[in-house]
Design a protein around this motif. Structure first.
Motif, mmCIF file in Angstrom:
data_model
loop_
_atom_site.group_PDB
_atom_site.id
_atom_site.type_symbol
_atom_site.label_atom_id
_atom_site.label_comp_id
_atom_site.label_asym_id
_atom_site.label_seq_id
_atom_site.Cartn_x
_atom_site.Cartn_y
_atom_site.Cartn_z
ATOM 1 N N GLY A 445 8.040 -6.668 0.741
ATOM 2 C CA GLY A 445 7.021 -5.773 1.290
ATOM 3 C C GLY A 445 5.896 -5.511 0.304
ATOM 4 O O GLY A 445 4.714 -5.492 0.680
ATOM 5 N N ALA A 446 6.251 -5.313 -0.974
ATOM 6 C CA ALA A 446 5.222 -5.089 -1.995
ATOM 7 C C ALA A 446 4.324 -6.312 -2.129
ATOM 8 O O ALA A 446 3.091 -6.188 -2.247
ATOM 9 N N GLY A 447 4.929 -7.495 -2.093
ATOM 10 C CA GLY A 447 4.142 -8.728 -2.172
ATOM 11 C C GLY A 447 3.216 -8.888 -0.980
ATOM 12 O O GLY A 447 2.056 -9.314 -1.126
ATOM 13 N N LEU A 448 3.693 -8.523 0.220
ATOM 14 C CA LEU A 448 2.855 -8.620 1.415
ATOM 15 C C LEU A 448 1.671 -7.669 1.350
ATOM 16 O O LEU A 448 0.552 -8.014 1.778
ATOM 17 N N LEU A 449 1.888 -6.473 0.805
ATOM 18 C CA LEU A 449 0.778 -5.516 0.671
ATOM 19 C C LEU A 449 -0.319 -6.070 -0.222
ATOM 20 O O LEU A 449 -1.521 -5.967 0.086
ATOM 21 N N VAL A 450 0.081 -6.665 -1.343
ATOM 22 C CA VAL A 450 -0.900 -7.253 -2.265
ATOM 23 C C VAL A 450 -1.634 -8.410 -1.575
ATOM 24 O O VAL A 450 -2.873 -8.512 -1.639
ATOM 25 N N ALA A 451 -0.876 -9.282 -0.918
ATOM 26 C CA ALA A 451 -1.485 -10.443 -0.256
ATOM 27 C C ALA A 451 -2.439 -10.012 0.857
ATOM 28 O O ALA A 451 -3.523 -10.595 1.021
ATOM 29 N N LEU A 452 -2.061 -8.984 1.602
ATOM 30 C CA LEU A 452 -2.924 -8.491 2.690
ATOM 31 C C LEU A 452 -4.255 -7.976 2.163
ATOM 32 O O LEU A 452 -5.315 -8.212 2.768
ATOM 33 N N SER A 453 -4.218 -7.274 1.036
ATOM 34 C CA SER A 453 -5.456 -6.754 0.450
ATOM 35 C C SER A 453 -6.390 -7.883 0.019
ATOM 36 O O SER A 453 -7.615 -7.745 0.067
ATOM 37 N N LEU A 454 -5.801 -9.019 -0.367
ATOM 38 C CA LEU A 454 -6.608 -10.150 -0.835
ATOM 39 C C LEU A 454 -7.255 -10.915 0.318
ATOM 40 O O LEU A 454 -8.328 -11.486 0.158
ATOM 41 N N VAL A 455 -6.603 -10.932 1.481
ATOM 42 C CA VAL A 455 -7.122 -11.745 2.604
ATOM 43 C C VAL A 455 -7.716 -10.878 3.711
ATOM 44 O O VAL A 455 -8.079 -11.403 4.765
ATOM 45 N N ALA A 456 -7.813 -9.561 3.484
ATOM 46 C CA ALA A 456 -8.260 -8.647 4.543
ATOM 47 C C ALA A 456 -9.625 -9.018 5.104
ATOM 48 O O ALA A 456 -9.822 -9.075 6.324
ATOM 49 N N SER A 457 -10.590 -9.293 4.225
ATOM 50 C CA SER A 457 -11.948 -9.595 4.698
ATOM 51 C C SER A 457 -11.979 -10.904 5.481
ATOM 52 O O SER A 457 -12.662 -11.016 6.503
ATOM 53 N N THR A 458 -11.251 -11.911 5.015
ATOM 54 C CA THR A 458 -11.193 -13.193 5.726
ATOM 55 C C THR A 458 -10.550 -13.018 7.094
ATOM 56 O O THR A 458 -10.992 -13.598 8.096
ATOM 57 N N PHE A 459 -9.493 -12.198 7.152
ATOM 58 C CA PHE A 459 -8.798 -11.972 8.422
ATOM 59 C C PHE A 459 -9.729 -11.297 9.428
ATOM 60 O O PHE A 459 -9.809 -11.707 10.591
ATOM 61 N N GLU A 460 -10.444 -10.260 9.000
ATOM 62 C CA GLU A 460 -11.320 -9.523 9.909
ATOM 63 C C GLU A 460 -12.457 -10.392 10.426
ATOM 64 O O GLU A 460 -12.877 -10.273 11.579
ATOM 65 N N LEU A 469 -3.213 -18.363 11.493
ATOM 66 C CA LEU A 469 -2.776 -19.108 10.309
ATOM 67 C C LEU A 469 -2.485 -18.179 9.138
ATOM 68 O O LEU A 469 -1.497 -18.355 8.420
ATOM 69 N N ILE A 470 -3.351 -17.171 8.951
ATOM 70 C CA ILE A 470 -3.145 -16.215 7.863
ATOM 71 C C ILE A 470 -1.846 -15.433 8.079
ATOM 72 O O ILE A 470 -1.030 -15.268 7.157
ATOM 73 N N THR A 471 -1.641 -14.962 9.307
ATOM 74 C CA THR A 471 -0.431 -14.178 9.611
ATOM 75 C C THR A 471 0.821 -15.013 9.431
ATOM 76 O O THR A 471 1.812 -14.559 8.826
ATOM 77 N N LEU A 472 0.810 -16.253 9.929
ATOM 78 C CA LEU A 472 1.979 -17.123 9.786
ATOM 79 C C LEU A 472 2.236 -17.456 8.319
ATOM 80 O O LEU A 472 3.398 -17.525 7.881
#
Length: 504
Positions: A445-460, A469-472
């Motif tokens: 979960g901690a790793g996912l939080l860090v990864a989400l913060s890094l790809v947030a702008s690309t995802f939006e 693709l990002i979610t998978l």
């Protein structure tokens, strides 16, 4: 798994066509009513009482006695279902106004559509109650596949119904009615398939004039407290829907969030419950207490191995999951965010939902319906109070949170009672492995939080393909981290994992 994945396809198509509008609210409220009775009386109370009695007759090697018992039960069940269906169809407006969605009365068109849809779909209850009985017969004879695959028919029929409705250019109300008639047709299709499957293993149902034999009376007595116990989660969801009917779109958002939450519960928890109950009944019939405790430990281990990482995933990244599944057509970004909040709240109780499926069969196999009944009453009270307190401030999210809290209260009471009476003793292996699972899930979960913060702008900024693709990728990386830690810490044996992969 096939049924749940097709269920996502079905829900995505409904969300795209109807969004979280009045027709979607009406359909989900209407469908929930026969579903509520099905899960309480059929899958819940009936199976909890029927399977131990039927399995014990099979264990005594008297198939003719088991066959006669099944026919006696089916004869009375059919009469009860016909009477219940007739009364429900007659008093449906009053039921919708008091139980299904009372706040819909403020919108007459929505209320009338809900009444019509519920009347169309209510015979589904009768079909599915008999399906539950036939499934119990097959499961008791260790034929699990057909009973597990029949729910796929519901999703296939509804996907076809909405597909055809969209193809012919039907409006929202017409789409809703197509879906309602699809539920009706799917119920009969499932019943026919299971009837022939049971016949192939020597249990062709031959109803006759009902007669209250001692075995049938015992079944009815056992069903009494199990009516609430077996369907307590559904009662909680119904209470939530009643309160949620005061907020436009809330029923739809709660249903869509619960659909995602139900994936691990349906694939893991319900599957464990289906297999565990007849196996525990056999072990206790043979007075093999050690085997019964072993079955529960291994079931708990298996359940949490997949449920804990799913829970963390839903808590950490609910919005990406909801977005790729539902955000299209009439289902906009704002609705996706609100649905994601509900998913996170439901997910907080996911491990509890699954553990209930592990612990309750221990009571049912011992024909102890009173203890789970008392705990269920406490659970319902906690849910009602929690929903009423949280809804004014948090809306539909408060309802989901109250459901999760009440589930944890229930599982705590079940585990305490079993441990006190010697019905469950966690061994050293399960304690070690579950501890490793919790640690691995938190690191993931901690790793996912860090990864989400890094790809947030690309995802939006990305389209559906990029978001998917990002979610998978996040889910895949999370799974690698989780299982790697689990293997290193001894939470799962490498040899056992290889065996599971080969079987898969």
């Amino acid at each position: 798994m096939v049924s749940r994945m097709l269920g996502f396809v079905r829900e995505a198509m409904i969300a795209a066509a109807l969004g979280a509008g009045p027709v979607a609210d009406a359909f989900y409220a209407a469908f929930a009513f026969p579903n509520l009775f099905r899960r309480i009386f059929a899958e819940g109370a009936f199976n909890a009482a029927f399977i131990p009695l039927f399995a014990k007759k099979l264990e005594s090697d008297d198939r003719s006695d088991a066959r006669q018992f099944a026919n006696d039960v089916a004869s009375i069940l059919i009469v009860i279902l016909l009477l219940l269906s007739a009364l429900a169809m007659l008093f449906m407006p009053a039921l919708v106004g008091t139980v299904v969605a009372p706040y819909f009365a403020d919108t007459p068109d929505k209320f009338d559509l809900t009444v019509l849809m519920t009347r169309i779909m209510f015979p589904y209850l009768a079909c599915m109650s008999l399906v539950a009985m036939l499934s119990g017969i097959l499961n008791s004879t260790r034929r699990y596949f057909v009973a597990a695959i029949v729910p796929v028919l519901l999703n296939v029929v509804l996907i076809a119904a909405i597909g055809i409705a969209l193809f012919v250019g039907a409006g929202d109300v017409e789409i809703g009615l197509w879906l309602a008639w699809g539920v009706f047709a799917a119920g009969f299709a499932q019943l026919v398939l299971l009837f022939f499957a049971a016949s192939r293993v020597g249990f062709t149902l031959k109803p006759h004039l009902p007669r209250p034999t001692p075995e049938v009376k015992q079944l009815i007595i056992l069903m009494g407290p199990a009516v609430l116990t077996g369907g307590v989660l559904q009662i909680n969801l119904m209470i939530g829907r009643i309160i949620a009917s005061a907020q436009d779109g809330a029923i739809t958002m709660l249903n869509l969030a619960d659909r995602i939450n139900q994936l691990p519960l349906g694939v893991i928890g319900i599957a464990i419950g289906v297999v565990l109950l007849p196996e525990l009944s056999r072990a206790l019939k043979a007075e093999d207490t050690a085997e019964a405790v072993h079955l529960q430990n291994r079931s708990l281990e298996f359940a949490l191995a997949l449920t804990l990482p799913a829970t963390i995933g839903f808590l950490v990244m609910p919005q990406p999951i909801v977005s790729i599944l539902y955000e299209r057509g009439a289902f906009d970004a704002e609705t996706a965010v609100l649905t994601a909040y509900a998913l996170a709240a439901y997910a907080a109780g996911l491990p509890a939902y699954v553990m209930i499926k592990v612990f309750q069969p221990a009571f049912f196999a011992r024909e102890d319906m009173k203890s789970p009944f008392r705990f269920s009453v406490v659970m319902v009270v906690v849910n009602i109070v929690g929903s009423l307190l949280l809804f004014p401030s948090y809306g539909h999210v408060g309802i989901a949170a109250a459901t999760a809290i009440s589930a944890w209260v229930n599982v705590g009471l079940l585990a305490w009672n079993l441990s006190r009476n010697g019905g469950f003793r966690p061994d050293k292996t399960v304690i070690k492995r579950v501890s490793s699972m919790i640690f691995a899930s938190l690191v993931m979960g901690a790793g996912l939080l860090v990864a989400l913060s890094l790809v947030a702008s690309t995802f939006e900024a990305g389209g559906l393909l990029v978001r998917t693709l990002i979610t998978l990728a996040l889910i895949g990386c999370g799974a690698i981290v989780y299982f790697a830690i689990l293997i290193v810490s001894g939470g799962i044996e490498v040899s056992r994992l290889k065996r599971l992969l080969r079987r898969g």
